[in-house]
Design an enzyme around this catalytic site. Structure first.
Site, PDB file in Angstrom:
ATOM      1  N   HIS A  68      59.133 -30.021   5.996  1.00  0.00           N
ATOM      2  CA  HIS A  68      59.052 -31.088   7.000  1.00  0.00           C
ATOM      3  C   HIS A  68      60.266 -31.053   7.943  1.00  0.00           C
ATOM      4  O   HIS A  68      61.065 -31.989   8.014  1.00  0.00           O
ATOM      5  CB  HIS A  68      58.932 -32.460   6.341  1.00  0.00           C
ATOM      6  N   THR A 125      51.376 -29.206  11.347  1.00  0.00           N
ATOM      7  CA  THR A 125      52.648 -29.904  11.557  1.00  0.00           C
ATOM      8  C   THR A 125      52.398 -31.407  11.715  1.00  0.00           C
ATOM      9  O   THR A 125      53.263 -32.126  12.197  1.00  0.00           O
ATOM     10  CB  THR A 125      53.377 -29.377  12.810  1.00  0.00           C
ATOM     11  N   ALA A 126      51.214 -31.864  11.316  1.00  0.00           N
ATOM     12  CA  ALA A 126      50.826 -33.267  11.502  1.00  0.00           C
ATOM     13  C   ALA A 126      51.224 -34.075  10.266  1.00  0.00           C
ATOM     14  O   ALA A 126      52.363 -34.529  10.141  1.00  0.00           O
ATOM     15  CB  ALA A 126      49.335 -33.363  11.792  1.00  0.00           C
ATOM     16  N   ARG A 127      50.302 -34.247   9.355  1.00  0.00           N
ATOM     17  CA  ARG A 127      50.548 -34.856   8.055  1.00  0.00           C
ATOM     18  C   ARG A 127      49.776 -34.052   7.012  1.00  0.00           C
ATOM     19  O   ARG A 127      48.658 -33.585   7.270  1.00  0.00           O
ATOM     20  CB  ARG A 127      50.105 -36.329   8.027  1.00  0.00           C
ATOM     21  N   GLY A 177      50.487 -35.382  23.002  1.00  0.00           N
ATOM     22  CA  GLY A 177      51.672 -34.774  23.582  1.00  0.00           C
ATOM     23  C   GLY A 177      52.084 -33.501  22.872  1.00  0.00           C
ATOM     24  O   GLY A 177      52.440 -32.503  23.519  1.00  0.00           O
ATOM     25  N   ILE A 178      52.066 -33.499  21.535  1.00  0.00           N
ATOM     26  CA  ILE A 178      52.446 -32.302  20.782  1.00  0.00           C
ATOM     27  C   ILE A 178      51.441 -31.185  21.036  1.00  0.00           C
ATOM     28  O   ILE A 178      51.816 -30.035  21.275  1.00  0.00           O
ATOM     29  CB  ILE A 178      52.544 -32.617  19.281  1.00  0.00           C
ATOM     30  N   GLU A 230      54.441 -34.867  -0.479  1.00  0.00           N
ATOM     31  CA  GLU A 230      55.855 -34.547  -0.240  1.00  0.00           C
ATOM     32  C   GLU A 230      56.752 -35.420  -1.117  1.00  0.00           C
ATOM     33  O   GLU A 230      56.482 -36.617  -1.269  1.00  0.00           O
ATOM     34  CB  GLU A 230      56.204 -34.794   1.237  1.00  0.00           C
ATOM     35  N   ASP A 235      54.238 -27.362   7.573  1.00  0.00           N
ATOM     36  CA  ASP A 235      55.496 -28.117   7.597  1.00  0.00           C
ATOM     37  C   ASP A 235      55.343 -29.438   6.856  1.00  0.00           C
ATOM     38  O   ASP A 235      56.326 -30.157   6.675  1.00  0.00           O
ATOM     39  CB  ASP A 235      55.920 -28.383   9.052  1.00  0.00           C
TER      40      ASP A 235
END
Length: 340
Positions: A300, A251-253, A173-174, A282, A277
């Site tokens: 993030h 922008t995933a992981r 979807g993204i 993290e 991101d």
């Protein structure tokens, strides 16, 4: 036969008033409880002590990992003890790498996520990072706030997105939302997925093999889940196959990229710039990324909007309600779609 209502355990906070009201409405179906524990050891002890007996469904947030740690075999074992017997784990997020799904499956715990509520906001974030990285906006943004206009010397000229080839790794979807937005800026799009999409879902994007995508894309965006098969999917070998001057967006992981290899690829010029991101450790960020002014960094922020987080909370609450009312989940994770 006991008529006592089942319990719903809230791990984390529900922050938006429409969702708070929706969650409180579950009190007609279940007793709503929260743990007293504030760390993993105490949470495990609370589970084993019987204090949480009767919990049938868990609503968890991304930040609740600070209390429970990763939902791994040890936690799953505590959740499945006699008297507690959790049947449903509803995760408020699209990515669910904090949860050991095979362990949950073995214990009979059904897991859900919120797969589409995050699409638009995450794709918007990818577009912001893509433009910032292509146009080399990071350095002048910093210089302006320091009173130095564009900087001295000014940054090198950036690049337009028009007619650049965007390679999307992970066309869920993204990825599909990102495709539509990138095409509006005149970009061409190709993608790689576990399997080729049908024509309606692909929307004209070309399906290519992973190595062809690496070799031919001007910009590569990572939009796939983190799991054992995608950990460090992009590392030294993959960077060596890319075009010189490629732009990387993640922008995933964080851990789908080997950050040491990314820093080396930037330093040697294979990677022109990147927009990130998410990070491997993290909230720690690799010092080689922090020091490099070519790199666009966000902490993030992909779903950091009132509208999206409200949608996510409401979606997750609908999974809790479905579990209580029907014994099924609205959006089970892909690994459990056939789980009885």
């Amino acid at each position: 036969m006991s008529s006592q209502k089942p319990k719903v355990l809230l791990l984390g906070e529900i922050e938006h008033s429409p969702a708070q009201e929706a969650y409180e409405s579950l009190s007609s179906l279940a007793t709503l409880v929260q743990p007293s524990a504030t760390n993993r050891a105490d949470f495990l002890e609370e589970c084993r002590s019987g204090a949480l007996d009767g919990v049938k469904v868990i609503y968890r947030t991304f930040t609740s990992v600070g209390v429970t740690g990763r939902i791994d075999g040890e936690v799953v074992g505590a959740l499945g003890k006699e008297g507690l017997q959790v049947g449903f784990l509803c995760h408020n997020g699209a990515g669910y790498d904090q949860i050991d799904v095979p362990a949950c499956t073995s214990a009979g715990i059904h897991v859900s996520n919120v797969p589409t509520a995050v699409d638009a906001a995450t794709a918007d974030t990818a577009i912001f990072l893509l433009l910032g990285a292509l146009r080399s906006f990071n350095a002048p943004l910093s210089a302006l706030r320091q009173g130095s206009w564009r900087g001295d010397p000014p940054p090198p000229l950036g690049h337009d997105p028009e007619d650049k080839l965007l390679g999307i790794v992970g066309m869920g979807g993204i990825g599909r939302d990102l495709k539509r937005k990138a095409e509006a800026m005149g970009m061409r799009v190709q993608y790689h997925n576990r399997k080729e999409l049908n024509e309606d879902l692909a929307g004209g994007a070309k399906y290519v093999g992973f190595e062809e995508l690496l070799r031919t894309s001007d910009v590569i965006s990572l939009n796939l889940p983190l799991n054992p098969s995608t950990h460090h999917l992009i590392s030294n070998a993959e960077f060596s196959k890319m075009k010189s001057g490629v732009v990387i967006i993640n922008t995933a992981r964080g851990a789908v990229i080997d950050e040491d290899a990314l820093v080396a690829a930037i330093d040697c010029g294979i990677v022109y710039s990147c927009g990130l991101d998410v990070y491997e450790d993290e909230p720690e960020v690799h010092p080689g990324l922090v020091r490099n002014e070519k790199v666009m960094l966000l902490p993030h922020m992909g779903t950091w909007t009132v509208e999206t987080q409200t949608k996510m909370e409401l979606w997750n609450i609908s999974n809790v309600r479905a579990a209580l009312e029907t014994g099924r989940l609205k959006s089970p994770v892909s690994e459990q779609t056939d789980m009885p």
